[in-house]
Write an enzyme that holds these catalytic residues in place. Structure first.
Site, PDB file in Angstrom:
ATOM      1  N   ARG A  40     -36.157  38.398  -9.394  1.00 50.94           N
ATOM      2  CA  ARG A  40     -35.943  38.984 -10.721  1.00 50.94           C
ATOM      3  C   ARG A  40     -36.212  37.964 -11.819  1.00 50.94           C
ATOM      4  O   ARG A  40     -36.653  38.334 -12.913  1.00 50.94           O
ATOM      5  CB  ARG A  40     -34.520  39.507 -10.848  1.00 50.94           C
ATOM      6  CG  ARG A  40     -34.351  40.815 -10.128  1.00 50.94           C
ATOM      7  CD  ARG A  40     -33.007  41.423 -10.399  1.00 50.94           C
ATOM      8  NE  ARG A  40     -33.025  42.823  -9.980  1.00 50.94           N
ATOM      9  CZ  ARG A  40     -31.959  43.602  -9.948  1.00 50.94           C
ATOM     10  NH1 ARG A  40     -30.788  43.137 -10.304  1.00 50.94           N
ATOM     11  NH2 ARG A  40     -32.064  44.852  -9.560  1.00 50.94           N
ATOM     12  N   LYS A 208     -25.820  56.545   0.986  1.00 47.41           N
ATOM     13  CA  LYS A 208     -25.064  57.719   0.574  1.00 47.41           C
ATOM     14  C   LYS A 208     -25.926  58.795  -0.080  1.00 47.41           C
ATOM     15  O   LYS A 208     -26.604  58.547  -1.059  1.00 47.41           O
ATOM     16  CB  LYS A 208     -23.964  57.298  -0.404  1.00 47.41           C
ATOM     17  CG  LYS A 208     -22.892  56.449   0.264  1.00 47.41           C
ATOM     18  CD  LYS A 208     -21.949  55.842  -0.738  1.00 47.41           C
ATOM     19  CE  LYS A 208     -20.849  56.813  -1.131  1.00 47.41           C
ATOM     20  NZ  LYS A 208     -19.986  56.222  -2.182  1.00 47.41           N
ATOM     21  N   GLY A 361     -32.525  48.085  -4.603  1.00 50.48           N
ATOM     22  CA  GLY A 361     -32.192  46.699  -4.243  1.00 50.48           C
ATOM     23  C   GLY A 361     -32.338  46.427  -2.762  1.00 50.48           C
ATOM     24  O   GLY A 361     -33.001  45.464  -2.347  1.00 50.48           O
ATOM     25  N   GLY A 384     -30.760  51.528  -9.875  1.00 53.44           N
ATOM     26  CA  GLY A 384     -30.315  52.748 -10.541  1.00 53.44           C
ATOM     27  C   GLY A 384     -31.237  53.151 -11.678  1.00 53.44           C
ATOM     28  O   GLY A 384     -31.496  54.337 -11.895  1.00 53.44           O
TER      29      GLY A 384
HETATM   30  P1  ADP Z   1     -31.178  50.912  -2.102  1.00 55.25           P
HETATM   31  O1  ADP Z   1     -30.348  49.736  -2.565  1.00 55.25           O
HETATM   32  O2  ADP Z   1     -32.544  50.498  -1.675  1.00 55.25           O
HETATM   33  O3  ADP Z   1     -31.171  52.034  -3.094  1.00 55.25           O
HETATM   34  P2  ADP Z   1     -28.975  52.021  -0.621  1.00 55.25           P
HETATM   35  O4  ADP Z   1     -28.045  51.112  -1.346  1.00 55.25           O
HETATM   36  O5  ADP Z   1     -28.906  53.464  -0.910  1.00 55.25           O
HETATM   37  O6  ADP Z   1     -30.479  51.496  -0.777  1.00 55.25           O
HETATM   38  O7  ADP Z   1     -28.713  51.920   0.941  1.00 55.25           O
HETATM   39  C1  ADP Z   1     -28.856  50.711   1.639  1.00 55.25           C
HETATM   40  C2  ADP Z   1     -27.886  50.639   2.782  1.00 55.25           C
HETATM   41  O8  ADP Z   1     -27.955  51.777   3.620  1.00 55.25           O
HETATM   42  C3  ADP Z   1     -28.167  49.451   3.675  1.00 55.25           C
HETATM   43  O9  ADP Z   1     -27.129  48.523   3.525  1.00 55.25           O
HETATM   44  C4  ADP Z   1     -28.223  50.047   5.069  1.00 55.25           C
HETATM   45  O10 ADP Z   1     -27.525  49.279   6.030  1.00 55.25           O
HETATM   46  C5  ADP Z   1     -27.548  51.382   4.899  1.00 55.25           C
HETATM   47  N1  ADP Z   1     -27.954  52.347   5.914  1.00 55.25           N
HETATM   48  C6  ADP Z   1     -29.173  52.854   6.143  1.00 55.25           C
HETATM   49  N2  ADP Z   1     -29.176  53.678   7.200  1.00 55.25           N
HETATM   50  C7  ADP Z   1     -27.909  53.703   7.680  1.00 55.25           C
HETATM   51  C8  ADP Z   1     -27.257  54.379   8.772  1.00 55.25           C
HETATM   52  N3  ADP Z   1     -27.939  55.189   9.578  1.00 55.25           N
HETATM   53  N4  ADP Z   1     -25.938  54.178   8.933  1.00 55.25           N
HETATM   54  C9  ADP Z   1     -25.253  53.364   8.094  1.00 55.25           C
HETATM   55  N5  ADP Z   1     -25.808  52.695   7.077  1.00 55.25           N
HETATM   56  C10 ADP Z   1     -27.127  52.857   6.857  1.00 55.25           C
HETATM   57 MG    MG Z   2     -28.227  49.437  -2.589  1.00 56.66          MG
END
Ligand code: ADP
Ligand code: MG
Length: 403
Positions: A40, A208, A361, A384
């Site tokens: 960043r 989520k 992230g 976000g």
């Molecule tokens: P980003 O930051 O790219 O938007 P998120 O914060 O939504 O992504 O999600 C990232 C997290 O999701 C990671 O820490 C990963 O371990 C978790 N994750 C992905 N698939 C699973 C799963 N099947 N069960 C539990 N956690 C998961």
């Molecule tokens: Mg995340």
């Protein structure tokens, strides 16, 4: 919603001998008291250099973590100043200072010469930052002749340094413009929002589904196909009547995902869910894993990654794509037994000729860990903010820089 009208650095004109406030996104990960990933910081160097070359003195400021309105030793900007100095390769001296209204800060700023940089302390040490307080914005405005926002990752929050401050600058006849990074993000993501080449395929994953219902809803209006992996897939699989064992399911969201599915069906958008998953009894890095059907996961197992068949199906769909958006890892990639799905999808995206954008992230951390960052056209620095932008919402930190 327009993005053609963003005011940029060009609008500042001659900055020689002026003091420019630059809101940067230096909200970087720290480990053992130093910056663990300086991406960043590096992303905003072009803006910083351009202003320095023009003969400006720069006041840089960012938030870091969530200190909740009070100073926190472990969230001080000192390690960030060190990393910035390194990223600049000695091009300019960086001096860490305190909060805006402190006499020592004022003194340091007044004593600055052309080509010098001061880095303010963590903006969120003052409660006025997150409450968008005019008094705090006023203290920031007192430091500079002009304002540049290069903090795309903070553009979705109406906080003082990205909202009340540029408003104040404009109200007092000073400029408030977008830096090169912010302008580039708006241009690239604007292309996804307004006129993507088709087929346009989005890949969503991560933890989520509740975090991403808005994006799912907005993407259904824009994409041709939605590939869904990660933990969020289990809420959709469960809503469709599948047995998902002990996988993460947000049971209060079943109706929401059913509504999304109905909307997708009526618009002819395919939502593709995993057909097989990598499952284990526990999420550990030495877990014994089995590949099971995604809708028939044994009661004692957790689905932690998409399976090989799913990777292959996703890859087949991606082959024809002209535009790809990816947000959210396909599995718990931090643990090696559950990294293969994310790796496989990243490779599939990398191998096709589509215009590809990764945001989020953890998604970017995953892509870097796999050494595949060069395979994507754009790695968005916003988490976000990228998602809200793609949802078509207007972001306070961007709206103020338009027109
Ligand atoms: P980003 O930051 O790219 O938007 P998120 O914060 O939504 O992504 O999600 C990232 C997290 O999701 C990671 O820490 C990963 O371990 C978790 N994750 C992905 N698939 C699973 C799963 N099947 N069960 C539990 N956690 C998961
Ligand atoms: Mg995340």
């Amino acid at each position: 919603m327009s993005n053609g009208s963003l005011r940029t650095l060009d609008r500042l004109g001659d900055v020689n001998g002026t003091r420019v406030f630059v809101r940067v996104d230096f909200n970087v990960p720290l480990a053992d008291g130093s910056v663990a990933d300086d991406s960043r910081i590096r992303a905003t160097i072009p803006t910083i250099r351009e202003l320095l070359d023009g003969g400006a003195a720069l006041i840089l400021a960012s938030h870091l973590g969530r200190p909740k309105g009070a100073p926190k030793q472990e969230l001080r900007m000192a390690p960030v100043a060190v990393a910035l100095q390194e990223a600049l390769g000695g091009a300019a001296p960086v001096r860490g200072v305190g909060m805006p209204a402190e006499p020592s800060t004022m003194e340091a700023v007044e004593g600055m010469g052309a080509g010098e940089i001061v880095l303010l302390e963590n903006l969120r040490f003052d409660p006025g930052e997150e409450t968008n307080e005019p008094a705090f914005a006023g203290a920031l405005a007192d430091l500079a002749d002009g304002y540049v926002d290069d903090a795309f990752g903070a553009a979705h929050r109406a906080h003082a340094s990205v909202s009340a401050l540029p408003e104040l600058m404009l109200a007092s006849g000073r400029e408030a413009v977008a830096g090169r990074l912010l302008a580039h993000e708006v241009e690239v993501l604007g292309r996804l929002r307004e006129g993507p080449d088709r087929p346009y395929v989005a890949i969503l994953g991560g933890a989520k589904v509740s975090d991403k219902l808005g994006v799912i809803d907005a993407l259904i209006d824009r994409v041709d196909t939605l590939l869904i992996g990660g933990a969020m897939a289990f809420t959709l699989l469960a809503a469709g009547g599948g047995s998902v064992g002990r996988s993460l399911v947000e049971s209060d969201r079943l109706d929401d995902v059913r509504a999304a599915q109905t909307k997708a069906d009526s618009q002819g958008v395919a939502i593709v869910l995993p057909s097989d998953v990598v499952a284990a009894a526990e999420a550990t890095d030495d877990a014994g894993v089995t590949i099971v059907p995604a809708s028939a996961i044994p009661d004692d197992l957790i689905g932690l990654d998409i399976g090989p068949e799913t990777v292959e199906r996703f890859a087949q769909i991606l082959v024809d794509a002209k535009t790809i958006l990816w947000n959210g890892p396909m599995g718990m990639f931090e643990l090696e037994p559950f990294a293969e799905g994310t790796r496989g999808v990243a490779r599939a995206v990398a191998s096709v000729g589509a215009f590809s954008v990764v945001g989020g992230g953890d998604s970017i951390a995953a892509v870097r860990r796999l050494g595949l960052e060069g395979s994507f056209d754009h790695l968005s620095t916003g988490g976000g903010a990228s998602l809200e932008f793609l949802e078509g919402r207007s972001l306070p930190g961007i709206t103020i820089l338009e027109g």
